[in-house]
Write a protein that holds these residues in place. Structure first.
Motif, PDB file in Angstrom:
ATOM      1  N   PHE A 277     -24.391  27.338 -28.436  1.00 55.37           N
ATOM      2  CA  PHE A 277     -22.991  27.293 -28.039  1.00 55.37           C
ATOM      3  C   PHE A 277     -22.061  27.258 -29.248  1.00 55.37           C
ATOM      4  O   PHE A 277     -20.914  27.711 -29.179  1.00 55.37           O
ATOM      5  CB  PHE A 277     -22.752  26.062 -27.151  1.00 55.37           C
ATOM      6  CG  PHE A 277     -21.325  25.917 -26.691  1.00 55.37           C
ATOM      7  CD1 PHE A 277     -20.779  26.838 -25.810  1.00 55.37           C
ATOM      8  CD2 PHE A 277     -20.531  24.881 -27.146  1.00 55.37           C
ATOM      9  CE1 PHE A 277     -19.468  26.722 -25.386  1.00 55.37           C
ATOM     10  CE2 PHE A 277     -19.223  24.753 -26.724  1.00 55.37           C
ATOM     11  CZ  PHE A 277     -18.694  25.672 -25.845  1.00 55.37           C
ATOM     12  N   LYS A 278     -22.539  26.750 -30.353  1.00 59.72           N
ATOM     13  CA  LYS A 278     -21.714  26.708 -31.563  1.00 59.72           C
ATOM     14  C   LYS A 278     -21.316  28.117 -31.999  1.00 59.72           C
ATOM     15  O   LYS A 278     -20.229  28.319 -32.532  1.00 59.72           O
ATOM     16  CB  LYS A 278     -22.477  25.998 -32.681  1.00 59.72           C
ATOM     17  CG  LYS A 278     -22.725  24.517 -32.410  1.00 59.72           C
ATOM     18  CD  LYS A 278     -23.522  23.877 -33.535  1.00 59.72           C
ATOM     19  CE  LYS A 278     -23.798  22.400 -33.243  1.00 59.72           C
ATOM     20  NZ  LYS A 278     -24.610  21.764 -34.313  1.00 59.72           N
ATOM     21  N   SER A 281     -18.775  29.485 -28.841  1.00 61.97           N
ATOM     22  CA  SER A 281     -17.488  28.845 -28.555  1.00 61.97           C
ATOM     23  C   SER A 281     -16.280  29.553 -29.179  1.00 61.97           C
ATOM     24  O   SER A 281     -15.196  29.539 -28.579  1.00 61.97           O
ATOM     25  CB  SER A 281     -17.522  27.372 -28.974  1.00 61.97           C
ATOM     26  OG  SER A 281     -17.762  27.252 -30.354  1.00 61.97           O
ATOM     27  N   PRO A 282     -16.400  30.185 -30.370  1.00 62.74           N
ATOM     28  CA  PRO A 282     -15.209  30.888 -30.893  1.00 62.74           C
ATOM     29  C   PRO A 282     -14.666  31.952 -29.952  1.00 62.74           C
ATOM     30  O   PRO A 282     -13.464  32.247 -29.988  1.00 62.74           O
ATOM     31  CB  PRO A 282     -15.732  31.508 -32.207  1.00 62.74           C
ATOM     32  CG  PRO A 282     -16.830  30.603 -32.638  1.00 62.74           C
ATOM     33  CD  PRO A 282     -17.500  30.171 -31.363  1.00 62.74           C
ATOM     34  N   LEU A 283     -15.525  32.525 -29.103  1.00 69.27           N
ATOM     35  CA  LEU A 283     -15.064  33.541 -28.160  1.00 69.27           C
ATOM     36  C   LEU A 283     -14.107  32.953 -27.125  1.00 69.27           C
ATOM     37  O   LEU A 283     -13.293  33.675 -26.539  1.00 69.27           O
ATOM     38  CB  LEU A 283     -16.258  34.179 -27.446  1.00 69.27           C
ATOM     39  CG  LEU A 283     -17.275  34.913 -28.327  1.00 69.27           C
ATOM     40  CD1 LEU A 283     -18.439  35.426 -27.484  1.00 69.27           C
ATOM     41  CD2 LEU A 283     -16.617  36.063 -29.076  1.00 69.27           C
ATOM     42  N   LEU A 284     -14.205  31.638 -26.891  1.00 69.60           N
ATOM     43  CA  LEU A 284     -13.356  30.983 -25.891  1.00 69.60           C
ATOM     44  C   LEU A 284     -12.116  30.324 -26.501  1.00 69.60           C
ATOM     45  O   LEU A 284     -11.276  29.798 -25.766  1.00 69.60           O
ATOM     46  CB  LEU A 284     -14.168  29.925 -25.132  1.00 69.60           C
ATOM     47  CG  LEU A 284     -15.219  30.463 -24.156  1.00 69.60           C
ATOM     48  CD1 LEU A 284     -16.106  29.329 -23.644  1.00 69.60           C
ATOM     49  CD2 LEU A 284     -14.559  31.175 -22.985  1.00 69.60           C
ATOM     50  N   GLU A 285     -12.001  30.344 -27.810  1.00 72.11           N
ATOM     51  CA  GLU A 285     -10.845  29.716 -28.461  1.00 72.11           C
ATOM     52  C   GLU A 285      -9.515  30.301 -27.990  1.00 72.11           C
ATOM     53  O   GLU A 285      -8.568  29.551 -27.718  1.00 72.11           O
ATOM     54  CB  GLU A 285     -10.964  29.839 -29.986  1.00 72.11           C
ATOM     55  CG  GLU A 285     -12.012  28.934 -30.620  1.00 72.11           C
ATOM     56  CD  GLU A 285     -11.593  27.462 -30.608  1.00 72.11           C
ATOM     57  OE1 GLU A 285     -10.413  27.172 -30.319  1.00 72.11           O
ATOM     58  OE2 GLU A 285     -12.455  26.613 -30.873  1.00 72.11           O
ATOM     59  N   LEU A 345     -21.849  32.557 -20.547  1.00 73.75           N
ATOM     60  CA  LEU A 345     -22.203  31.249 -21.111  1.00 73.75           C
ATOM     61  C   LEU A 345     -23.172  30.507 -20.193  1.00 73.75           C
ATOM     62  O   LEU A 345     -24.134  29.881 -20.656  1.00 73.75           O
ATOM     63  CB  LEU A 345     -20.934  30.417 -21.322  1.00 73.75           C
ATOM     64  CG  LEU A 345     -21.135  28.996 -21.860  1.00 73.75           C
ATOM     65  CD1 LEU A 345     -21.825  29.021 -23.224  1.00 73.75           C
ATOM     66  CD2 LEU A 345     -19.802  28.258 -21.948  1.00 73.75           C
ATOM     67  N   LYS A 346     -22.953  30.583 -18.882  1.00 76.61           N
ATOM     68  CA  LYS A 346     -23.873  29.944 -17.930  1.00 76.61           C
ATOM     69  C   LYS A 346     -25.241  30.606 -17.961  1.00 76.61           C
ATOM     70  O   LYS A 346     -26.281  29.935 -17.843  1.00 76.61           O
ATOM     71  CB  LYS A 346     -23.280  30.000 -16.521  1.00 76.61           C
ATOM     72  CG  LYS A 346     -22.101  29.047 -16.307  1.00 76.61           C
ATOM     73  CD  LYS A 346     -21.557  29.161 -14.902  1.00 76.61           C
ATOM     74  CE  LYS A 346     -20.580  28.036 -14.592  1.00 76.61           C
ATOM     75  NZ  LYS A 346     -19.389  28.056 -15.462  1.00 76.61           N
ATOM     76  N   ASP A 347     -25.262  31.926 -18.120  1.00 82.08           N
ATOM     77  CA  ASP A 347     -26.543  32.627 -18.241  1.00 82.08           C
ATOM     78  C   ASP A 347     -27.295  32.166 -19.486  1.00 82.08           C
ATOM     79  O   ASP A 347     -28.506  31.924 -19.443  1.00 82.08           O
ATOM     80  CB  ASP A 347     -26.310  34.142 -18.333  1.00 82.08           C
ATOM     81  CG  ASP A 347     -25.573  34.703 -17.122  1.00 82.08           C
ATOM     82  OD1 ASP A 347     -25.570  34.041 -16.066  1.00 82.08           O
ATOM     83  OD2 ASP A 347     -24.996  35.801 -17.241  1.00 82.08           O
TER      84      ASP A 347
END
Length: 545
Positions: A277-278, A281-285, A345-347
């Protein structure tokens, strides 16, 4: 006495000169006849238009609620809001409402000379409220939203619903089934009874098991009511019918329907998905910054809050009574691209923690796989992982295969672990962690939505000229024939869609086109569960993993 016919009107039934009064009467009758002749045309049009509207309305309702699709272009047109409903469903992961992905099992799609001889279904519980841990995360995010500085942001009507929204989730009962989950389970019982009606008429019996969690036991009870043809009515768990065997949940119990007896996995921190996830996570910023800039919550939302808010779409949509009433307004606060990020992300989370590359996934699914193989072969269970030897050694609590209809009720994690163990849905390459693939091939909402079903059918077929070389095949594979001189096959379905066609054991099957794998070949392909699994990894020091 005579007058010419009115200008522009001719008749092939009377002379050119007719009595004036007769001309008028004839004209009047002809006018009425024309009206009568025209009358059926608009009536037919009205009936035809009404039928079309009813069909379209039915398809729209069917697509939106159950996900059936008989005319795909029309379904896409009816998906509404530029296809957002389909986007929302696809990206809710394990919190998606159940949608059938295929025509189902039973006698459908079987080649001539083949019939069911055994059925095993692993059924996930119905729609539930968030677990206690997830619920606290959601409440924390909602509290920040409630304390926002911008109550109604200009130019963003999708957020106006927040003024009337219950941000404290007053009536939510964490960890428990929703009423829609109860109704969903009841519907599943009715549907499977109809789907396997012919097989059930000649089966030796029906055997049911359930993991001991409250929502799983309750799911089984409502399923049994639907299966038995009883009317749906909300009841206490104690008033529902009971399954044949309930296996307690917890670290001290061996339970293949809810595996919690592997300490190294239970205590693994961080999990593989959390490490990945590290990079993700930048994709969701940008999404996080967008919500913070629009609403100005106090304090500002963090990444964990954002992910929990996204879960409100699926949960809130299914929390409104017994029947589906449409998607929640929470779904509209994110756009299509953002939803694809949440869904992927859930996948990622499930695939890296439980999928084929997980150190523990295959191991955790081995116990149930070995129970399954014992049912297929009508033999006792050989396993030293998560199986309960006391229950499995007793015919009353674990019948040895036979011509039975087995149904087990459990959780989504176990379904994913078993899929990993039996080498189903294998990916050609690891799921990307810093981008969304052009075509997502491992979509959790299609695999383990609420009410998911993993189905295994044992099928007996008469030996015929459909084999590539019957004489050679029979000579070298006598063990694959049952007592009736037939050959046994396995067909696997995930949420009513045949998935066994791509299984390695189907590669040389004479009936691979029908999704049938030869039983002995399938059993041989399960060497990991039968021989290679090492349960001792569950007791390794976490720091060594």
């Amino acid at each position: 006495m005579y007058a010419p016919a009115p200008a522009g009107r001719t008749s092939d039934r009377t002379p050119l000169l007719v009595p004036k009064i007769a001309s008028v009467q004839h004209s009047s009758h002809q006018y009425h006849r024309r009206i009568n002749k025209r009358h059926p045309v608009p009536l037919f049009s009205i009936i035809f238009t009404s039928i079309i509207l009813l069909v379209v309305a039915f398809l729209a309702w069917d697509v939106s609620i159950y996900g059936h699709c008989y005319v795909k272009p029309l379904c896409r047109a009816l998906s509404g809001r530029n296809g957002l409903e389909q986007t929302w469903w696809r990206n809710q992961g394990p919190y998606s409402p159940f949608r059938s992905q295929g025509p189902g099992g039973g006698d459908k799609g079987l080649p001539k000379g083949c019939e069911l001889s055994q059925v095993t279904i692993l059924h996930r519980h119905g729609a539930r409220y968030p677990t206690a841990g997830s619920g606290q995360c959601i409440l924390s995010a909602l509290q920040k939203i409630e304390n926002r500085q911008v109550k109604v942001p200009r130019g963003y009507p999708e957020f106006s619903f927040l003024l009337k929204e219950d941000l404290k989730l007053s009536n939510w009962k964490f960890d428990e089934l929703m009423d829609q989950g109860r109704k969903q389970s009841w519907i599943s019982g009715r549907t499977l009874k109809q789907q396997y009606k012919q097989f059930l008429g000649q089966a030796e019996g029906i055997f049911t098991r359930s993991s001991g969690g409250g929502r799983v036991v309750e799911t089984a009870g409502y399923w049994l009511e639907g299966f038995r043809g009883e009317r749906f009515k909300l009841k206490k768990i104690s008033d529902l019918p009971q399954v044949d065997v309930v296996i307690p949940e917890g670290e001290e119990y061996n339970n293949t329907l809810s595996v919690h007896s592997c300490p190294a996995f239970q205590n693994l921190n961080p999990k593989p998905s959390e490490i990945k996830f590290k990079d993700f996570s930048p994709l969701l910023e940008p999404t996080l910054n967008r919500l913070n800039n629009i609403l100005k919550p106090q304090p500002l939302l963090e990444m964990e809050d954002l992910i929990c808010l996204a879960d409100m779409c699926g949960y809130d949509s299914q929390s409104k009574g017994e029947n589906w009433e449409g998607w929640s307004k929470w779904c509209s606060i994110f756009n299509k691209n953002e939803w694809e990020l949440f869904g992927h992300l859930k996948d990622l989370k499930r695939w890296y923690d439980l999928g084929e590359k997980s150190k523990f996934g295959k191991t955790l699914g081995s116990g149930y796989t070995n129970e399954l193989l014992a049912r297929f072969k009508n033999s006792k269970v050989f396993d030293n992982t998560s199986t309960n030897h006391t229950l499995n050694s007793n015919e009353k609590t674990f019948p040895k295969g036979g011509n039975f209809f087995f149904i087990d009720f459990g959780h989504d994690n176990e379904i994913l672990e078993i899929i990993s163990t039996i080498n189903l849905l294998n990916q050609h390459r690891p799921l990307p962690i810093n981008s969304i693939p052009l075509k997502r091939t491992y979509i959790i909402s299609k695999i383990v939505p609420f009410g998911a079903k993993l189905t295994f059918e044992r099928i007996s077929c008469k030996i015929g000229n459909w084999e590539p070389d019957p004489e050679i095949t029979i000579k070298h594979n006598d063990s694959n024939r049952n007592n009736d001189g037939k050959r046994d096959y396995i067909r696997i379905l995930i949420n009513d869609k045949i998935e066994s066609g791509n299984h390695p054991s189907c590669e040389f099957s004479g009936l691979a086109d029908f999704g049938l794998c030869e039983l002995d070949s399938f059993v041989e392909s399960q060497s990991f569960a039968r021989e290679l699994v090492d349960w001792s990894i569950c007791y390794e020091d976490q720091n060594e993993i």
